[in-house]
Design a protein around this motif. Sequence first.
Motif, PDB file in Angstrom:
ATOM      1  N   VAL A 133       1.003  -1.112  -0.066  1.00  0.00           N
ATOM      2  CA  VAL A 133      -0.116  -0.031   0.149  1.00  0.00           C
ATOM      3  C   VAL A 133       0.868   1.091   0.066  1.00  0.00           C
ATOM      4  CG1 VAL A 133      -1.566   1.453   1.421  1.00  0.00           C
ATOM      5  CG2 VAL A 133      -2.158  -1.154   0.931  1.00  0.00           C
ATOM      6  N   GLU A 134       2.019   1.262   0.666  1.00  0.00           N
ATOM      7  CA  GLU A 134       2.702   2.361   0.996  1.00  0.00           C
ATOM      8  C   GLU A 134       3.490   2.584  -0.425  1.00  0.00           C
ATOM      9  OE1 GLU A 134       6.693   4.205   3.349  1.00  0.00           O
ATOM     10  OE2 GLU A 134       5.693   2.187   3.781  1.00  0.00           O
ATOM     11  N   ARG A 135       3.757   1.638  -1.314  1.00  0.00           N
ATOM     12  CA  ARG A 135       4.511   1.814  -2.470  1.00  0.00           C
ATOM     13  C   ARG A 135       3.435   2.475  -3.263  1.00  0.00           C
ATOM     14  NH1 ARG A 135       7.039  -2.878  -0.778  1.00  0.00           N
ATOM     15  NH2 ARG A 135       5.577  -4.144  -2.212  1.00  0.00           N
ATOM     16  N   ALA A 211      -9.575   4.465   6.741  1.00  0.00           N
ATOM     17  CA  ALA A 211      -8.932   5.009   5.881  1.00  0.00           C
ATOM     18  C   ALA A 211      -7.394   5.641   6.405  1.00  0.00           C
ATOM     19  CB  ALA A 211      -9.544   6.162   4.873  1.00  0.00           C
ATOM     20  N   ALA A 212      -7.354   5.515   7.706  1.00  0.00           N
ATOM     21  CA  ALA A 212      -6.330   6.374   8.373  1.00  0.00           C
ATOM     22  C   ALA A 212      -4.869   6.243   7.813  1.00  0.00           C
ATOM     23  CB  ALA A 212      -6.298   6.046   9.828  1.00  0.00           C
ATOM     24  N   GLU A 213      -4.566   4.790   7.541  1.00  0.00           N
ATOM     25  CA  GLU A 213      -3.186   4.618   7.174  1.00  0.00           C
ATOM     26  C   GLU A 213      -2.964   5.178   5.665  1.00  0.00           C
ATOM     27  OE1 GLU A 213      -4.170   1.247   9.948  1.00  0.00           O
ATOM     28  OE2 GLU A 213      -5.265   2.423   8.252  1.00  0.00           O
ATOM     29  N   VAL A 214      -4.017   5.046   4.905  1.00  0.00           N
ATOM     30  CA  VAL A 214      -3.674   5.581   3.484  1.00  0.00           C
ATOM     31  C   VAL A 214      -3.732   6.895   3.516  1.00  0.00           C
ATOM     32  CG1 VAL A 214      -4.911   5.412   1.399  1.00  0.00           C
ATOM     33  CG2 VAL A 214      -5.031   3.408   2.501  1.00  0.00           C
ATOM     34  N   PHE A 215      -4.741   7.622   4.376  1.00  0.00           N
ATOM     35  CA  PHE A 215      -4.750   9.286   4.401  1.00  0.00           C
ATOM     36  C   PHE A 215      -3.335   9.840   4.778  1.00  0.00           C
ATOM     37  CE2 PHE A 215      -6.069  13.311   6.360  1.00  0.00           C
ATOM     38  CZ  PHE A 215      -6.383  14.100   5.114  1.00  0.00           C
ATOM     39  N   GLU A 216      -2.792   9.141   5.768  1.00  0.00           N
ATOM     40  CA  GLU A 216      -1.437   9.431   6.326  1.00  0.00           C
ATOM     41  C   GLU A 216      -0.339   9.243   5.025  1.00  0.00           C
ATOM     42  OE1 GLU A 216       1.425  10.757   9.196  1.00  0.00           O
ATOM     43  OE2 GLU A 216      -0.841  10.720   9.339  1.00  0.00           O
ATOM     44  N   LEU A 217      -0.356   8.275   4.343  1.00  0.00           N
ATOM     45  CA  LEU A 217       0.499   8.140   3.266  1.00  0.00           C
ATOM     46  C   LEU A 217       0.308   9.218   2.202  1.00  0.00           C
ATOM     47  CD1 LEU A 217       0.463   4.236   2.905  1.00  0.00           C
ATOM     48  CD2 LEU A 217       2.415   5.571   3.878  1.00  0.00           C
ATOM     49  N   MET A 218      -0.781   9.532   2.054  1.00  0.00           N
ATOM     50  CA  MET A 218      -1.033  10.798   1.089  1.00  0.00           C
ATOM     51  C   MET A 218      -0.443  12.038   1.336  1.00  0.00           C
ATOM     52  SD  MET A 218      -5.239  10.189   0.301  1.00  0.00           S
ATOM     53  CE  MET A 218      -5.510  11.391  -0.735  1.00  0.00           C
ATOM     54  N   GLY A 219       0.227  12.281   2.674  1.00  0.00           N
ATOM     55  CA  GLY A 219       1.264  13.367   2.911  1.00  0.00           C
ATOM     56  C   GLY A 219       2.630  13.130   2.807  1.00  0.00           C
ATOM     57  N   SER A 220       2.808  11.751   2.045  1.00  0.00           N
ATOM     58  CA  SER A 220       4.394  11.718   1.713  1.00  0.00           C
ATOM     59  C   SER A 220       4.668  11.068   0.348  1.00  0.00           C
ATOM     60  CB  SER A 220       4.792  10.197   2.771  1.00  0.00           C
ATOM     61  OG  SER A 220       4.634  10.569   4.024  1.00  0.00           O
TER      62      SER A 220
END
Length: 307
Positions: A133-135, A211-220
Amino acid sequence: MSIEQRVGAGSGTRRRLLAVALAAVSAAALAGCTIPTRAESSEKVETITEIVVVPPEPTETPGAPGNDVGPLAGFDALSNTLGGAVGIALVPVGGGQSLVAGEWHSGAAWSTIKVPLSIAALHETDNTQLAAVERAVTTSDNESAEELWRDLGDPATAAAKVESVLEASGDASTAVESRTLRPEFSSFGQTQWSLAVQAQFAATLPCRSDAAEVFELMGSISPDQQWGLGVIPAARFKGGWGPDTDGGYLVRQFGIINSGTGQLAVAIAAKPDSGTFADGTAMLNDIGRWVGERAQALPIGGTCQPN
């Protein structure tokens, strides 16, 4: 992350008045942002039932075209300088109507669909797919997105699971594409997703626990993809781009920015007359700066409502 191939010239008729000089995009960067479908598997659909925020049924409210009133006043004047078809939709976080402007309204989701896909994958696997997901989110990695899609089941099953993520945000109209429409691209990237509805989905992301993890990644997001909304400080966003059948670019993004009265969901898109990716991202940069300069004065931000 590879840049998605050239997209068709689109419907815009206006010529670009602002010349934008960008560095040449490398040949390796011109591969598709979405990916072909691999082997299929069969799995029972498990829908997502948690709903933190359910906004009203998506509707489009014109952004005061042709006058100087409203949050999107002046967008038509900006669009006349950009050399192609553009569009924008705004929705306050926590729910509300989509305020829209511009002549581009809907088209292929391309890699923006990786956001609900990633949420569906984490719901399915209890965070065991977090690395993929991060990638998929931060670098828009195609192989990782393909892995997430495959692990959701056969194409029809996977599409239903991603649709359940959209439905949990109040979107009952977007049909995630499960068919291979163009062999060189993933099916899900060809999902037709309007800016107005996409902004409605984005407006719920800060409020959804799943959606917390995905929303956090949208800041990186990767530095090479920090165009458009990426020019706005503290924005969380995801972009997508890909070829139309006639070979010119569609470039689009959605995300969350801070406004003077809370948070604001923004969805933007550009189809340059030139058909080039460089012009598409330059157009989104101009829109991003235009929105960023007005963000603190916008009266339509919102916050998450209590559960």
